[in-house]
Design an enzyme around this catalytic site. Structure first.
Site, PDB file in Angstrom:
ATOM      1  N   PHE A 110      -5.720   4.710  -7.009  1.00  0.00           N
ATOM      2  CA  PHE A 110      -6.763   3.195  -6.790  1.00  0.00           C
ATOM      3  C   PHE A 110      -6.727   2.926  -5.313  1.00  0.00           C
ATOM      4  O   PHE A 110      -5.711   2.625  -4.922  1.00  0.00           O
ATOM      5  CB  PHE A 110      -5.916   2.166  -7.570  1.00  0.00           C
ATOM      6  CG  PHE A 110      -6.455   0.750  -7.299  1.00  0.00           C
ATOM      7  CD1 PHE A 110      -7.482   0.487  -8.535  1.00  0.00           C
ATOM      8  CD2 PHE A 110      -6.318  -0.144  -6.630  1.00  0.00           C
ATOM      9  CE1 PHE A 110      -8.238  -0.547  -8.449  1.00  0.00           C
ATOM     10  CE2 PHE A 110      -7.023  -1.232  -6.422  1.00  0.00           C
ATOM     11  CZ  PHE A 110      -8.013  -1.629  -7.327  1.00  0.00           C
ATOM     12  N   ASP A 161      -3.115   6.004   2.292  1.00  0.00           N
ATOM     13  CA  ASP A 161      -3.692   4.499   1.803  1.00  0.00           C
ATOM     14  C   ASP A 161      -2.329   3.487   1.650  1.00  0.00           C
ATOM     15  O   ASP A 161      -1.594   3.778   0.711  1.00  0.00           O
ATOM     16  CB  ASP A 161      -4.567   4.492   0.543  1.00  0.00           C
ATOM     17  CG  ASP A 161      -4.872   3.064   0.170  1.00  0.00           C
ATOM     18  OD1 ASP A 161      -4.269   2.153   0.759  1.00  0.00           O
ATOM     19  OD2 ASP A 161      -5.841   3.072  -0.831  1.00  0.00           O
ATOM     20  N   LYS A 183      -3.646  -6.221   2.572  1.00  0.00           N
ATOM     21  CA  LYS A 183      -3.015  -7.042   1.608  1.00  0.00           C
ATOM     22  C   LYS A 183      -1.870  -7.856   2.487  1.00  0.00           C
ATOM     23  O   LYS A 183      -2.244  -8.947   3.270  1.00  0.00           O
ATOM     24  CB  LYS A 183      -2.224  -6.330   0.594  1.00  0.00           C
ATOM     25  CG  LYS A 183      -3.207  -5.693  -0.432  1.00  0.00           C
ATOM     26  CD  LYS A 183      -2.766  -5.471  -1.738  1.00  0.00           C
ATOM     27  CE  LYS A 183      -3.567  -4.937  -2.828  1.00  0.00           C
ATOM     28  NZ  LYS A 183      -4.734  -5.786  -3.348  1.00  0.00           N
TER      29      LYS A 183
END
Length: 405
Positions: free
Chosen positions: A141, A226, A258
């Site tokens: 993801f 990531d 984030k």
């Protein structure tokens, strides 16, 4: 009709149905707790998918934002502002790198990493034009843009968005032999999550990331990590890559987001070396809001908080405690618990309900989590959560499972 029901109905009538949120309407939040419009309190065990690593409205981050609101909020990169140099220098230093390319969302940062890797492949490695390939993992993801869903194996995220962007090869996560077979002369990068979050908090087998690092270095390929969800304290270290083996691994490029914005503003970045990020020239890539003054003010405070090591230590210690308490539930309703630090994927036997049903039952008891992939729920508490609150949250999960037996 209650206030919550009215607001939920309005949202349902006027917003696109690209989310299926739990039927709760939050009005305020602080630390690890949120309060809905009726005044009911909920323990937040999701933390905005790690965007709220430092909890809701952390005083240091709110104060940093307030100070900057009185000065300036946006210049765009058409001009320089006074916080930008420090933001880039301090983030690069935290990563052990040299350069930073700021964006806003995690998906934008992943797109930036893809573009950077391709440009590096053509300008530095010498790959033939339009032949650059990036190897990725199954069940990844990395966001929801057209290019990113092109290499997703989640049909719910991918279906009906074609034609898809070429240039990606998908291999099983954790399988070094498959990765080695996929890397060829056109490969410019391997893009991986050090821990797969959306897939259910899957930790790769020991030695996998070390093997990826050795393979990519030997083949002249970039290793892109990531760490949008796994980074900035979540796993008990600043980066999940640091926890591989005795000394960790250093990728060629970090993708961050984030928690970098402290749960206040969207902040993301690609961090790499002079050689890699040096391929960009003026006008070739950018973002109106990327690296804006307000974002830099908040992110600089995030970096200052991370430098103390306090939050990484809390994630390690509380994470060990959380894992111990969750392991006590295994063997019956709980099939498996995976994770690292304050991050857990909990697989529940299907006969106890779907992940959505379990999340709704926990919501009724004042605990908010998120389901994924059938009967799996994820727990990612803010790093400021107390041990007592964690224990109470696990107690509610145990009670929900007992009721469902």
């Amino acid at each position: 009709m209650s206030t919550s029901q009215r607001l939920l109905a309005e949202a349902d009538a006027h917003s696109a149905h690209n989310y299926h949120p739990l039927p709760v309407v939050i009005a305020s939040a602080e630390g690890a707790w949120m309060t809905d419009v009726e005044g009911r309190r909920y323990l937040d065990l999701l933390a905005g998918y790690s965007a709220l690593n430092f909890g809701h409205r952390h005083p240091r981050l709110i104060e940093a934002a307030k100070r900057q609101l009185d000065r300036s909020t946006l210049t765009s990169r058409a001009f320089q502002h006074d916080l930008f140099p420090a933001f880039c220098a301090e983030l690069a230093a935290l990563c052990g790198m040299e350069r930073v390319l700021p964006m806003n969302t995690g998906a934008e940062a992943v797109e930036t990493a893809v573009k950077t890797a391709r440009k590096w492949g053509y300008r530095v490695k010498g790959v033939a034009h339009d032949r650059a390939k990036i190897v990725v993992a199954e069940n990844n993801f990395h966001g929801r843009t057209t290019t990113v869903v092109s290499f997703s194996t989640d049909e719910e995220a991918r279906a009906d968005y074609g034609p898809y962007t070429p240039g990606f090869e998908i291999v099983p996560y954790g399988d070094l032999a498959a990765l080695e077979a996929a890397v060829d002369e056109d490969t410019v990068a391997v893009l991986l999550e050090p821990i797969q979050g959306e897939a259910g908090v899957h930790v790769p087998p020991p030695g996998y990331l070390t093997g990826v690092r050795e393979l990519t270095r030997a083949r002249g390929v970039l290793f892109i990590a990531d760490e949008v969800q796994s980074g900035l304290g979540r796993t008990g270290a600043t980066f999940a890559c640091e926890q591989e083996g005795p000394s960790g691994v250093q990728p060629d490029m970090y993708v961050l987001g984030k928690a970098l914005g402290g749960g206040v503003v969207p902040v993301s970045a690609v961090v790499s070396t002079d050689e890699v990020l040096g391929v960009h020239r003026p006008g070739e890539h950018g973002s109106t809001f990327g690296g804006n003054p307000l974002a830099c003010a908040v992110a600089l405070e995030v970096l200052a908080m991370l430098r103390t090591g306090e939050f990484q230590e809390r994630a390690r210690e509380l994470g060990d405690h959380l894992r111990h308490e969750l392991d006590l539930l295994t063997g019956g309703a709980v099939r498996e618990v995976r994770g690292r630090g304050l991050w857990a994927g909990i697989d529940v036997a299907p006969e106890y309900g779907t992940g959505r049903e379990l999340s709704e039952r926990l919501m009724a008891r004042g605990v908010l989590v998120k389901d994924t992939h059938g009967s799996t729920i994820r727990a990612a508490p803010p790093l400021v959560v107390s041990k007592e609150d964690l224990d109470w949250g696990v107690e509610q999960l145990g009670a929900v499972l007992a009721e469902s037996a």
